[in-house]
Design a protein around this motif. Structure first.
Motif, short mmCIF file in Angstrom:
data_model
loop_
_atom_site.label_atom_id
_atom_site.label_comp_id
_atom_site.label_asym_id
_atom_site.label_seq_id
_atom_site.Cartn_x
_atom_site.Cartn_y
_atom_site.Cartn_z
N HIS A 270 8.21 32.59 14.19
CA HIS A 270 6.93 33.48 14.93
C HIS A 270 6.63 34.59 13.83
O HIS A 270 6.36 34.33 12.65
CB HIS A 270 7.61 33.97 16.28
N ALA A 273 7.01 34.64 9.88
CA ALA A 273 6.74 33.49 8.98
C ALA A 273 5.80 34.41 8.04
O ALA A 273 5.58 33.76 7.09
CB ALA A 273 5.86 32.63 10.13
N LEU A 306 8.85 19.72 2.86
CA LEU A 306 8.76 18.91 3.92
C LEU A 306 9.78 18.12 3.82
O LEU A 306 10.79 17.90 4.81
CB LEU A 306 7.62 18.23 4.19
N GLN A 310 12.43 21.35 5.65
CA GLN A 310 11.79 22.76 6.09
C GLN A 310 10.34 22.80 6.51
O GLN A 310 9.65 21.73 6.19
CB GLN A 310 11.99 23.51 4.89
N ILE A 312 6.37 24.06 6.48
CA ILE A 312 5.38 25.09 5.56
C ILE A 312 5.06 26.52 6.42
O ILE A 312 4.27 26.34 7.22
CB ILE A 312 4.21 24.27 5.21
N HIS A 317 0.69 25.68 14.62
CA HIS A 317 0.54 26.64 15.52
C HIS A 317 1.02 25.77 17.09
O HIS A 317 0.50 24.73 17.36
CB HIS A 317 -0.70 27.49 15.97
N ALA A 318 1.47 26.44 18.08
CA ALA A 318 2.02 25.89 19.29
C ALA A 318 0.69 25.58 20.09
O ALA A 318 0.48 24.90 20.94
CB ALA A 318 3.00 26.82 19.91
N LEU A 358 -0.06 17.86 5.50
CA LEU A 358 0.75 18.05 6.91
C LEU A 358 -0.03 16.63 8.16
O LEU A 358 0.57 16.19 8.58
CB LEU A 358 0.45 19.37 7.84
N GLN A 361 1.66 13.72 6.89
CA GLN A 361 2.91 13.62 7.23
C GLN A 361 2.86 13.17 8.81
O GLN A 361 3.91 12.40 9.17
CB GLN A 361 3.43 14.96 7.06
N ASN A 370 -2.20 29.53 10.09
CA ASN A 370 -2.30 30.53 11.27
C ASN A 370 -2.38 32.03 10.61
O ASN A 370 -2.40 32.15 9.35
CB ASN A 370 -0.74 30.43 12.03
N1 CMX Z 1 5.43 22.48 8.38
C1 CMX Z 1 6.12 21.53 8.57
N2 CMX Z 1 6.45 21.00 10.03
C2 CMX Z 1 5.68 21.38 10.87
C3 CMX Z 1 4.94 22.60 10.77
C4 CMX Z 1 4.75 23.09 9.55
N3 CMX Z 1 4.03 24.06 9.23
N4 CMX Z 1 4.28 22.82 12.04
C5 CMX Z 1 4.85 21.92 12.81
N5 CMX Z 1 5.79 21.16 12.15
C6 CMX Z 1 6.46 20.06 12.83
C7 CMX Z 1 7.50 20.66 13.62
O1 CMX Z 1 8.47 21.35 13.12
C8 CMX Z 1 7.69 19.38 14.57
O2 CMX Z 1 8.86 18.60 13.92
P1 CMX Z 1 9.84 17.92 14.82
O3 CMX Z 1 9.29 16.89 15.63
O4 CMX Z 1 10.60 17.29 13.67
O5 CMX Z 1 10.62 19.06 15.60
C9 CMX Z 1 6.38 18.82 14.74
O6 CMX Z 1 5.83 19.24 13.55
C10 CMX Z 1 5.59 19.11 15.85
O7 CMX Z 1 5.58 20.42 16.05
P2 CMX Z 1 4.16 21.14 16.80
O8 CMX Z 1 3.94 20.55 18.15
O9 CMX Z 1 3.01 20.76 15.94
O10 CMX Z 1 4.62 22.62 16.49
P3 CMX Z 1 5.22 23.50 17.37
O11 CMX Z 1 4.36 23.96 18.91
O12 CMX Z 1 6.66 22.60 17.85
O13 CMX Z 1 5.73 24.72 16.57
C11 CMX Z 1 5.08 26.46 15.03
C12 CMX Z 1 4.69 25.55 16.27
C13 CMX Z 1 4.39 27.69 14.87
C14 CMX Z 1 6.52 26.99 15.32
C15 CMX Z 1 5.20 25.45 13.96
O14 CMX Z 1 3.83 25.16 13.74
C16 CMX Z 1 5.60 25.98 12.59
O15 CMX Z 1 7.34 26.18 12.44
N6 CMX Z 1 4.96 26.38 11.51
C17 CMX Z 1 5.58 27.21 10.40
C18 CMX Z 1 6.18 28.59 10.87
C19 CMX Z 1 4.99 29.40 11.05
O16 CMX Z 1 3.90 29.59 10.51
N7 CMX Z 1 5.14 30.34 12.29
C20 CMX Z 1 4.02 31.29 12.64
C21 CMX Z 1 3.16 31.06 13.84
C22 CMX Z 1 2.13 32.14 14.07
C23 CMX Z 1 3.27 33.26 14.77
O17 CMX Z 1 3.58 33.49 15.82
O18 CMX Z 1 3.38 34.37 14.00
#
Ligand code: CMX
Length: 434
Positions: A270, A273, A306, A310, A312, A317-318, A358, A361, A370
């Motif tokens: 969150h 990041a 990746l 880890q 990126i 975004h959720a 992405l 992948q 984001n």
């Molecule tokens: N890099 C690598 N993998 C990613 C990714 C990224 N930036 N974003 C999503 N994925 C992966 C997830 O880890 C998940 O993997 P698994 O199936 O192995 O668990 C898969 O893609 C599906 O995830 P998703 O449904 O697209 O995303 P979520 O709703 O689960 O999670 C978020 C959303 C933001 C946590 C995720 O995109 C992420 O970890 N991003 C990087 C951290 C980040 O930038 N966070 C800040 C968000 C904005 C904020 O709140 O400040």
């Protein structure tokens, strides 16, 4: 009564019958269905919260009270000669749903000024903690310690009618918001600028005063205003907003709720990041030998991250499924003021490369950047290179939205949160029956 409070009261009285009617006459109407993957998967997308402060469309991004980010920046009053609006004006908009006049903004400015004195015991508390504690921990501890000041807690203890809950909650919210910029800037100067504290300037607005107390020159005042506005709210389901709502739903006062909000924001998925983005970028530079990487070198580094399991940071975004308009607003600022900045070029290179990787992948539902992908670079450019401070600034902004939501939740009598849990066995039974 201040103009803001009077306007808010008028809005609350007008709004209550809508919520009451929905509950009384339409309480059994179905809003959503829930699948097993949502139950196990962090309640993703389940429509189970209500807020009128902001709405996040997956394609378009955030609207504050119906206004897009460019509209908010255009319509809200601005200090003379500045490009970014008063944060006080945004708070008025979030609370009342109306674009304020300059007079309305002046009223909020004076309300904050009246309440801005931070109690000495908060500075003593901060000074008593080890300097190597993360600034989010200091920030959250300071907010929590001020719980002693809560009017809501006192009035609840003495006995108060439910319909009046919003009133001391409003007072607590304004008292807390008025102090938050100084507490954040104090932590920064104490921890990273050899304890050279800069006192507030009573002639400045919320954002301008923050920049002044940080000791950073123009246009950092506009950077601060933009930053706080962009980070203020992102509807109710994100971790920080949700935890603020959850805690206050137990009628814990706003100090308890806001400290919890900051704790939720401190997670790397969150708010943290934004610090992770800078950390990750520095690692890329080290890895590649402190030169500008070619697109191919960058692509490879993204893949390596990746493959090592880890994420990126700053991407995905959720809810959002497009480039975050908060990213775009900051990018436009960068293009105007710092287009030759080396790190900005880096971030722009990432924008060209990361989404493709992405997508290839095929895991992330949203390959686009984001808000956090861009924000740290601006702060770095203006000399704030201590990137573990970045989430504190996110928290300063997010406090505006969380406070607005909590005041309205109390005004509309939103209930104690209490979803139901199941065991794995129960889920299996449901699954296998189908
Ligand atoms: N890099 C690598 N993998 C990613 C990714 C990224 N930036 N974003 C999503 N994925 C992966 C997830 O880890 C998940 O993997 P698994 O199936 O192995 O668990 C898969 O893609 C599906 O995830 P998703 O449904 O697209 O995303 P979520 O709703 O689960 O999670 C978020 C959303 C933001 C946590 C995720 O995109 C992420 O970890 N991003 C990087 C951290 C980040 O930038 N966070 C800040 C968000 C904005 C904020 O709140 O400040």
């Amino acid at each position: 009564m201040s103009k803001l409070k009077a306007k808010l009261h008028e809005k609350i009285v007008g709004w209550r019958p809508r919520t009451q009617r929905l509950l009384k006459e339409y309480g059994d109407v179905k809003v959503d269905e829930v699948t097993i993957s949502q139950v196990i998967g962090g309640m993703r997308d389940i429509k189970s919260l209500v807020t009128d402060i902001s709405y996040l469309d997956p394609q378009e991004g955030i609207r504050f009270r119906g206004f897009t980010i460019p509209e908010v920046i255009e319509k809200l009053p601005k200090p003379a000669g500045k490009e970014m609006p008063y944060v006080e004006g945004l708070f008025y908009l979030l609370l009342t749903g109306e674009i304020p006049s300059q007079e309305d903004v002046d009223d909020v400015i004076s309300e904050f000024k009246k309440r801005s004195r931070v109690p000495q015991y908060i500075f003593d508390l901060l000074r008593g903690m080890p300097r190597d504690i993360h600034p989010m921990t200091l920030f959250s501890a300071a907010v929590l310690a001020m719980q002693r000041e809560s009017l809501f807690a006192k009035e609840y203890h003495n006995g108060i009618h439910k319909n009046e809950y919003w009133n001391p909650t409003y007072e607590d919210a304004l008292n807390l918001l008025a102090k938050i910029p100084q507490i954040a800037a104090y932590i920064f100067r104490m921890k990273y600028r050899a304890d050279t504290i800069i006192n507030p300037d009573p002639n400045l607005d919320w954002g301008g005063n923050f920049a002044h107390m940080m000791g950073v020159d123009e246009p950092f005042d506009d950077v601060s205003r933009l930053y706080f506005i962009l980070h203020s709210d992102h509807e109710s389901g994100n971790v920080s907003a949700h935890i603020g709502h959850l805690v206050s739903s137990a009628l814990s006062d706003i100090y308890y709720a806001m400290s919890s909000m900051l704790n939720g924001l401190s997670g790397p998925l969150h708010g943290l990041a934004n610090q992770e983005v800078l950390n990750w970028i520095q690692n890329v530079r080290k890895h590649i030998g402190n030169k500008t990487p070619t697109d191919e070198e960058m692509r490879q580094y993204v893949w390596e991250t990746l493959k090592s399991g880890q994420v990126i940071p700053g991407y995905g975004h959720a809810v959002l499924r497009k480039t975050d308009p908060r990213y775009t607003a900051q990018r436009e600022f960068c293009l105007k003021y710092m287009k030759d900045d080396e790190l900005f070029k880096f971030v722009d290179q990432l924008y060209r490369i990361v989404p493709g990787v992405l997508l290839e992948q095929g895991k992330a539902k949203n390959p686009w950047p984001n808000v956090d992908a861009q924000s740290g670079v601006i702060l770095w450019h203006y000399g704030i290179k201590e990137y573990d401070f970045y989430t504190v600034m996110f928290g300063v902004g997010r406090a505006l939205g969380v406070a607005s939501n909590i005041i309205w939740a109390r005004a509309l009598g939103y209930a104690l949160e209490r979803p139901k849990s199941l065991t794995t066995e129960m889920l299996e039974e449901i699954a296998f029956k189908k």
